[in-house]
Design an enzyme around this catalytic site. Structure first.
Site, PDB file in Angstrom:
ATOM      1  N   GLY A   1      24.218 118.698  48.544  1.00 20.81           N
ATOM      2  CA  GLY A   1      24.406 117.950  47.303  1.00 20.81           C
ATOM      3  C   GLY A   1      25.625 118.411  46.531  1.00 20.81           C
TER       4      GLY A   1
ATOM      5  N   GLU B   1      29.307 129.534  45.080  1.00 20.81           N
ATOM      6  CA  GLU B   1      28.398 129.670  46.224  1.00 20.81           C
ATOM      7  C   GLU B   1      28.150 131.156  46.466  1.00 20.81           C
ATOM      8  OE1 GLU B   1      26.407 127.730  48.238  1.00 20.81           O
ATOM      9  OE2 GLU B   1      25.863 129.737  48.930  1.00 20.81           O
TER      10      GLU B   1
ATOM     11  N   THR C   1      21.894 125.040  53.151  1.00 18.48           N
ATOM     12  CA  THR C   1      20.778 125.166  54.091  1.00 18.48           C
ATOM     13  C   THR C   1      20.987 124.320  55.333  1.00 18.48           C
ATOM     14  OG1 THR C   1      19.308 125.555  52.236  1.00 18.48           O
ATOM     15  CG2 THR C   1      18.275 124.940  54.308  1.00 18.48           C
ATOM     16  N   CYS C   2      21.348 123.073  55.149  1.00 23.59           N
ATOM     17  CA  CYS C   2      21.403 122.133  56.277  1.00 23.59           C
ATOM     18  C   CYS C   2      22.335 122.632  57.377  1.00 23.59           C
ATOM     19  CB  CYS C   2      21.848 120.754  55.780  1.00 23.59           C
ATOM     20  SG  CYS C   2      22.033 119.572  57.097  1.00 23.59           S
TER      21      CYS C   2
ATOM     22  N   CYS D   1      18.968 121.929  59.258  1.00 20.73           N
ATOM     23  CA  CYS D   1      19.033 120.777  60.165  1.00 20.73           C
ATOM     24  C   CYS D   1      19.911 121.023  61.399  1.00 20.73           C
ATOM     25  CB  CYS D   1      19.616 119.544  59.465  1.00 20.73           C
ATOM     26  SG  CYS D   1      19.432 119.473  57.694  1.00 20.73           S
TER      27      CYS D   1
ATOM     28  N   LYS E   1      18.901 123.999  63.795  1.00 23.55           N
ATOM     29  CA  LYS E   1      17.572 123.617  64.305  1.00 23.55           C
ATOM     30  C   LYS E   1      17.692 122.548  65.380  1.00 23.55           C
ATOM     31  CE  LYS E   1      15.729 120.203  62.640  1.00 23.55           C
ATOM     32  NZ  LYS E   1      14.920 119.703  61.574  1.00 23.55           N
TER      33      LYS E   1
ATOM     34  N   TYR F   1      33.775 122.380  55.974  1.00 24.40           N
ATOM     35  CA  TYR F   1      33.376 122.237  54.562  1.00 24.40           C
ATOM     36  C   TYR F   1      34.381 122.919  53.632  1.00 24.40           C
ATOM     37  CZ  TYR F   1      28.887 119.918  55.074  1.00 24.40           C
ATOM     38  OH  TYR F   1      27.915 118.991  55.304  1.00 24.40           O
TER      39      TYR F   1
ATOM     40  N   TYR G   1       6.702 120.110  58.840  1.00 24.73           N
ATOM     41  CA  TYR G   1       7.662 119.739  59.878  1.00 24.73           C
ATOM     42  C   TYR G   1       8.390 120.945  60.445  1.00 24.73           C
ATOM     43  CZ  TYR G   1      11.958 119.797  56.940  1.00 24.73           C
ATOM     44  OH  TYR G   1      13.025 120.156  56.157  1.00 24.73           O
TER      45      TYR G   1
ATOM     46  N   GLU H   1       8.396 121.951  64.365  1.00 24.69           N
ATOM     47  CA  GLU H   1       9.662 121.939  65.105  1.00 24.69           C
ATOM     48  C   GLU H   1       9.894 123.271  65.811  1.00 24.69           C
ATOM     49  OE1 GLU H   1      12.043 118.646  62.413  1.00 24.69           O
ATOM     50  OE2 GLU H   1      12.372 120.738  61.959  1.00 24.69           O
TER      51      GLU H   1
ATOM     52  N   ARG I   1       0.790 116.738  56.652  1.00 26.15           N
ATOM     53  CA  ARG I   1      -0.140 116.105  55.715  1.00 26.15           C
ATOM     54  C   ARG I   1       0.218 114.670  55.332  1.00 26.15           C
ATOM     55  NH1 ARG I   1       0.398 119.046  51.049  1.00 26.15           N
ATOM     56  NH2 ARG I   1      -0.019 120.898  52.286  1.00 26.15           N
TER      57      ARG I   1
ATOM     58  N   GLY J   1       6.266 126.218  53.432  1.00 30.54           N
ATOM     59  CA  GLY J   1       6.795 125.431  52.330  1.00 30.54           C
ATOM     60  C   GLY J   1       8.067 126.041  51.775  1.00 30.54           C
TER      61      GLY J   1
ATOM     62  N   ASP K   1      17.341 119.688  46.586  1.00 35.88           N
ATOM     63  CA  ASP K   1      16.041 120.357  46.726  1.00 35.88           C
ATOM     64  C   ASP K   1      15.579 121.046  45.447  1.00 35.88           C
ATOM     65  OD1 ASP K   1      16.103 119.560  49.332  1.00 35.88           O
ATOM     66  OD2 ASP K   1      16.014 121.572  50.207  1.00 35.88           O
TER      67      ASP K   1
ATOM     68  N   ALA L   1      12.065 112.393  59.872  1.00 36.98           N
ATOM     69  CA  ALA L   1      11.699 112.726  61.260  1.00 36.98           C
ATOM     70  C   ALA L   1      11.143 114.136  61.329  1.00 36.98           C
ATOM     71  CB  ALA L   1      12.924 112.612  62.164  1.00 36.98           C
TER      72      ALA L   1
ATOM     73  N   HIS M   1      15.624  95.095  77.374  1.00 36.96           N
ATOM     74  CA  HIS M   1      14.821  95.624  78.460  1.00 36.96           C
ATOM     75  C   HIS M   1      15.679  96.331  79.498  1.00 36.96           C
ATOM     76  CE1 HIS M   1      11.305  95.772  81.035  1.00 36.96           C
ATOM     77  NE2 HIS M   1      12.048  95.352  82.038  1.00 36.96           N
TER      78      HIS M   1
ATOM     79  N   GLU N   1      11.921  98.439  72.884  1.00 35.21           N
ATOM     80  CA  GLU N   1      11.543  97.024  72.980  1.00 35.21           C
ATOM     81  C   GLU N   1      10.081  96.810  72.557  1.00 35.21           C
ATOM     82  OE1 GLU N   1      11.294  95.200  76.983  1.00 35.21           O
ATOM     83  OE2 GLU N   1      11.430  97.229  77.790  1.00 35.21           O
TER      84      GLU N   1
HETATM   85  C1  LIG Z   1      14.722 124.911  59.030  1.00 33.26           C
HETATM   86  C2  LIG Z   1      15.104 123.688  58.228  1.00 33.26           C
HETATM   87  C3  LIG Z   1      15.290 122.501  58.869  1.00 33.26           C
HETATM   88  C4  LIG Z   1      15.652 121.373  58.155  1.00 33.26           C
HETATM   89  N1  LIG Z   1      15.820 120.196  58.829  1.00 33.26           N
HETATM   90  C5  LIG Z   1      16.179 119.083  58.159  1.00 33.26           C
HETATM   91  C6  LIG Z   1      16.386 117.861  58.853  1.00 33.26           C
HETATM   92  O1  LIG Z   1      16.227 117.795  60.078  1.00 33.26           O
HETATM   93  N2  LIG Z   1      16.783 116.777  58.150  1.00 33.26           N
HETATM   94  C7  LIG Z   1      16.964 116.844  56.776  1.00 33.26           C
HETATM   95  O2  LIG Z   1      17.343 115.821  56.174  1.00 33.26           O
HETATM   96  N3  LIG Z   1      16.746 117.986  56.096  1.00 33.26           N
HETATM   97  C8  LIG Z   1      16.360 119.100  56.749  1.00 33.26           C
HETATM   98  N4  LIG Z   1      16.175 120.276  56.063  1.00 33.26           N
HETATM   99  C9  LIG Z   1      16.271 120.250  54.581  1.00 33.26           C
HETATM  100  C10 LIG Z   1      17.735 120.289  54.125  1.00 33.26           C
HETATM  101  O3  LIG Z   1      18.374 121.413  54.681  1.00 33.26           O
HETATM  102  C11 LIG Z   1      17.790 120.349  52.590  1.00 33.26           C
HETATM  103  O4  LIG Z   1      17.059 119.250  52.075  1.00 33.26           O
HETATM  104  C12 LIG Z   1      19.213 120.261  52.069  1.00 33.26           C
HETATM  105  O5  LIG Z   1      20.023 121.292  52.577  1.00 33.26           O
HETATM  106  C13 LIG Z   1      19.211 120.315  50.545  1.00 33.26           C
HETATM  107  O6  LIG Z   1      20.522 120.321  50.040  1.00 33.26           O
HETATM  108  P1  LIG Z   1      20.833 120.976  48.614  1.00 33.26           P
HETATM  109  O7  LIG Z   1      22.243 120.642  48.320  1.00 33.26           O
HETATM  110  O8  LIG Z   1      19.807 120.569  47.641  1.00 33.26           O
HETATM  111  O9  LIG Z   1      20.631 122.530  48.810  1.00 33.26           O
HETATM  112  P2  LIG Z   1      21.223 123.554  49.872  1.00 33.26           P
HETATM  113  O10 LIG Z   1      21.836 122.854  51.029  1.00 33.26           O
HETATM  114  O11 LIG Z   1      20.162 124.523  50.146  1.00 33.26           O
HETATM  115  O12 LIG Z   1      22.417 124.252  49.092  1.00 33.26           O
HETATM  116  C14 LIG Z   1      22.177 125.078  47.991  1.00 33.26           C
HETATM  117  C15 LIG Z   1      23.253 126.160  47.956  1.00 33.26           C
HETATM  118  O13 LIG Z   1      23.207 126.807  46.692  1.00 33.26           O
HETATM  119  C16 LIG Z   1      23.460 128.195  46.872  1.00 33.26           C
HETATM  120  N5  LIG Z   1      22.939 128.879  45.688  1.00 33.26           N
HETATM  121  C17 LIG Z   1      21.644 128.960  45.296  1.00 33.26           C
HETATM  122  N6  LIG Z   1      21.561 129.574  44.103  1.00 33.26           N
HETATM  123  C18 LIG Z   1      22.826 129.900  43.746  1.00 33.26           C
HETATM  124  C19 LIG Z   1      23.409 130.542  42.608  1.00 33.26           C
HETATM  125  N7  LIG Z   1      22.664 130.923  41.563  1.00 33.26           N
HETATM  126  N8  LIG Z   1      24.748 130.721  42.592  1.00 33.26           N
HETATM  127  C20 LIG Z   1      25.533 130.321  43.618  1.00 33.26           C
HETATM  128  N9  LIG Z   1      25.040 129.686  44.705  1.00 33.26           N
HETATM  129  C21 LIG Z   1      23.712 129.477  44.755  1.00 33.26           C
HETATM  130  C22 LIG Z   1      22.742 128.503  48.174  1.00 33.26           C
HETATM  131  O14 LIG Z   1      23.268 129.673  48.781  1.00 33.26           O
HETATM  132  C23 LIG Z   1      23.038 127.245  48.998  1.00 33.26           C
HETATM  133  O15 LIG Z   1      24.199 127.381  49.779  1.00 33.26           O
HETATM  134  C24 LIG Z   1      15.837 121.437  56.750  1.00 33.26           C
HETATM  135  C25 LIG Z   1      15.647 122.655  56.079  1.00 33.26           C
HETATM  136  C26 LIG Z   1      15.284 123.773  56.806  1.00 33.26           C
HETATM  137  C27 LIG Z   1      15.090 125.074  56.093  1.00 33.26           C
END
Ligand SMILES: Cc1cc2nc3c(=O)[nH]c(=O)nc-3n(C[C@H](O)[C@H](O)[C@H](O)COP(=O)(O)OP(=O)(O)OC[C@H]3O[C@@H](n4cnc5c(N)ncnc54)[C@H](O)[C@@H]3O)c2cc1C
Length: 447
Positions: free
Chosen positions: A16, A35, A42-43, A48, A51, A99, A177, A181, A204, A262, A303, A341, A436, A441
């Site tokens: 985001g 950062e 996370t992704c 994602c 994984k 990035y 999930y 996975e 759930r 969670g 998130d 998914a 087909h 299909e």
């Molecule tokens: C194992 C796993 C598998 C997943 N698989 C999928 C999938 O298949 N498909 C899917 O759509 N989603 C998947 N997700 C979920 C997806 O990764 C998250 O929904 C997504 O990354 C959320 O984006 P975000 O920008 O909200 O946060 P994030 O991508 O988590 O980014 C937040 C960033 O903020 C930084 N941060 C936090 N606090 C601070 C601070 N105070 N100062 C500076 N930096 C800070 C963190 O280090 C991080 O880099 C998965 C998640 C996990 C854990």
């Protein structure tokens, strides 16, 4: 002199935060992003992407077995975990680099370190204090570790991509999930996997027919399940093994424990009190439809707001924020009908209402199912059936939900989601000629 150092300060360079930063900068804003870990969030770094690459890597185990039925002889096949791990981590490094380039190409300044709000316009990152007109919190979420004695002996999805070697026996706590996975991945890689669940169901919010099918196939493959298990504590034994001790029942032993119970919004040490930012009852940052918090100039996406914890949602929320606040192009994210998914083995995919939710909302619904063995599984001698399900409003004939488990279900469902989102009717599905021979299909052949 501008009143603030930046027009926008973003906390968190994940899905985001990066999208919002670069789009706002493209609209002409002076942007900085903080950062504390790695750009990509996370992704890209621990979600994602790595994984999905492990899912691909692990599936070769079955493909190589099935290959024999298709005439292939494979002598001396073996698997090397460090090779898969290191190649996946190298791909993560490559994406992180992209990035970084994206941010610098848009002249977004990157500040490395933990960001804390000092007031509604001031942020501290390390020893730097900066001011900004608008602030976006995009700090994501982190794995929940239960508050139990010995819980620290378990690892989370943050560590799982870096394992030195694979355990012989793995316990996965959870039923969502991520738990399913990793169960699929590590089972394919030869690990004895036991999934331990507090309740009596997996996934759930998913359609019950798909949940049952995943359980049945997973058990047939050899993954073990323990349901209704209330844990008392975790112990580490002298030989390095781990034991989960239930409140009643015998200890469950393994070599490694993975918590997948969670994820919680990252709000600690953010200075939300100092800035006056309010939380909702899920301990996530409360926002309105424009991702604005109760403090006028502070927004939050992804998130940390716990609306739908998926990457494409975080990205859209970041884009909508930047277009609305900096691009004079106001729009809002529609959080309905979001496809998702589970990259289990086999994978599940879903969009729209489950049968139960549709009955609650619409009363009378028609349900169409196709329960079939993919032709590839037939030749491979693999007794694994796919299940596709359409939930249709009886009054309007509109397809309210589509749910699938089987090979490539997420790939198929992405296209199907367009039809469900576009409110197409079952009659329009039926008018479409089958392609087909495919598995997909079945979607236009259900009567
Ligand atoms: C194992 C796993 C598998 C997943 N698989 C999928 C999938 O298949 N498909 C899917 O759509 N989603 C998947 N997700 C979920 C997806 O990764 C998250 O929904 C997504 O990354 C959320 O984006 P975000 O920008 O909200 O946060 P994030 O991508 O988590 O980014 C937040 C960033 O903020 C930084 N941060 C936090 N606090 C601070 C601070 N105070 N100062 C500076 N930096 C800070 C963190 O280090 C991080 O880099 C998965 C998640 C996990 C854990």
């Amino acid at each position: 002199m501008p009143a603030y150092d930046y027009d926008l300060f973003v906390i968190g360079a994940g899905s985001g935060g990066v999208r919002a930063s670069r789009i706002a900068a493209g609209h002409g804003a002076r942007v900085a992003v903080a950062e504390e870990h790695r750009v990509g969030g996370t992704c890209v770094i621990r979600g994602c992407v790595p994984k999905k690459l492990l899912v691909y890597g692990s599936h070769f185990a079955e493909d190589l077995v099935d290959a024999r039925r298709f005439g292939w002889t494979l002598e001396g096949k073996s698997f090397d975990w460090p090779t898969l791990r290191d190649n996946v981590l190298a791909e993560v490094d490559r994406l992180e680099g992209i990035y970084h380039t994206t941010l610098s190409n848009q002249s977004v300044e990157l500040l490395t370190g933990h960001a804390t709000l000092l007031d509604a316009h001031t942020v501290q990152v390390g020893d730097r204090t900066v001011t900004a007109d608008k602030i976006l919190i995009a700090t994501g979420a982190r794995p929940l570790i239960p508050d139990l004695p010995g819980a620290e002996h378990g690892i989370t999805s943050n560590e799982v991509f870096h394992l030195e070697k694979l355990p012989k026996r793995l316990l996965i706590a959870g039923g969502g999930y991520i738990a399913n996975e990793f169960a699929g991945v590590f089972h394919e890689l030869g690990v004895e996997v036991t999934l331990v669940n507090r309740g009596d169901m997996l996934l759930r919010d998913w359609d019950v027919a798909l949940r049952d099918r995943l359980l049945q196939i997973s058990m047939t493959k050899g993954i073990k399940f323990i349901f209704n298990c209330a844990l008392d504590r975790v112990e580490k034994r002298a030989d390095g093994s781990i034991a989960m001790i239930p409140k009643d029942g015998s200890p469950i032993e393994a070599d490694m424990l993975l918590w997948a119970v969670g994820r919680r919004p990252n709000i600690e040490g953010l200075g939300l009190d100092a800035a006056g930012v309010a939380l909702n009852d899920r301990h996530a940052i409360a926002v309105d439809e424009d991702s604005r918090t109760n403090v006028d100039n502070i927004y939050a996406v992804g998130d940390v707001t716990d609306r739908i914890q998926l990457t494409p949602i975080a990205i859209r929320e970041g884009q909508a924020f930047a277009d609305t606040v900096f691009g004079s192009k106001p729009w809002r994210v529609d959080h309905s009908c979001v496809p998702s998914a589970v990259f289990a083995n086999p994978p599940l995919a879903s969009v729209g209402l489950t049968e139960a939710a549709a009955r609650n909302a619409y009363g009378s619904v028609h349900v169409f199912t196709s329960d079939f063995r993919p032709m590839r599984n037939v030749l491979a001698g693999r007794n694994e059936r796919s299940l596709y399900k359409l939930v249709v409003d009886a009054a309007s004939d509109r397809v309210l939900g589509a749910h699938m488990i089987g090979p490539d279900a997420p790939e198929i469902l992405q296209a199907l989601a367009i039809a469900v989102k576009a409110r197409l009717t079952k009659a329009q599905f039926d008018e479409t000629v089958a392609l087909h021979p495919t598995m997909a299909e079945e979607l236009v052949l259900m009567r």
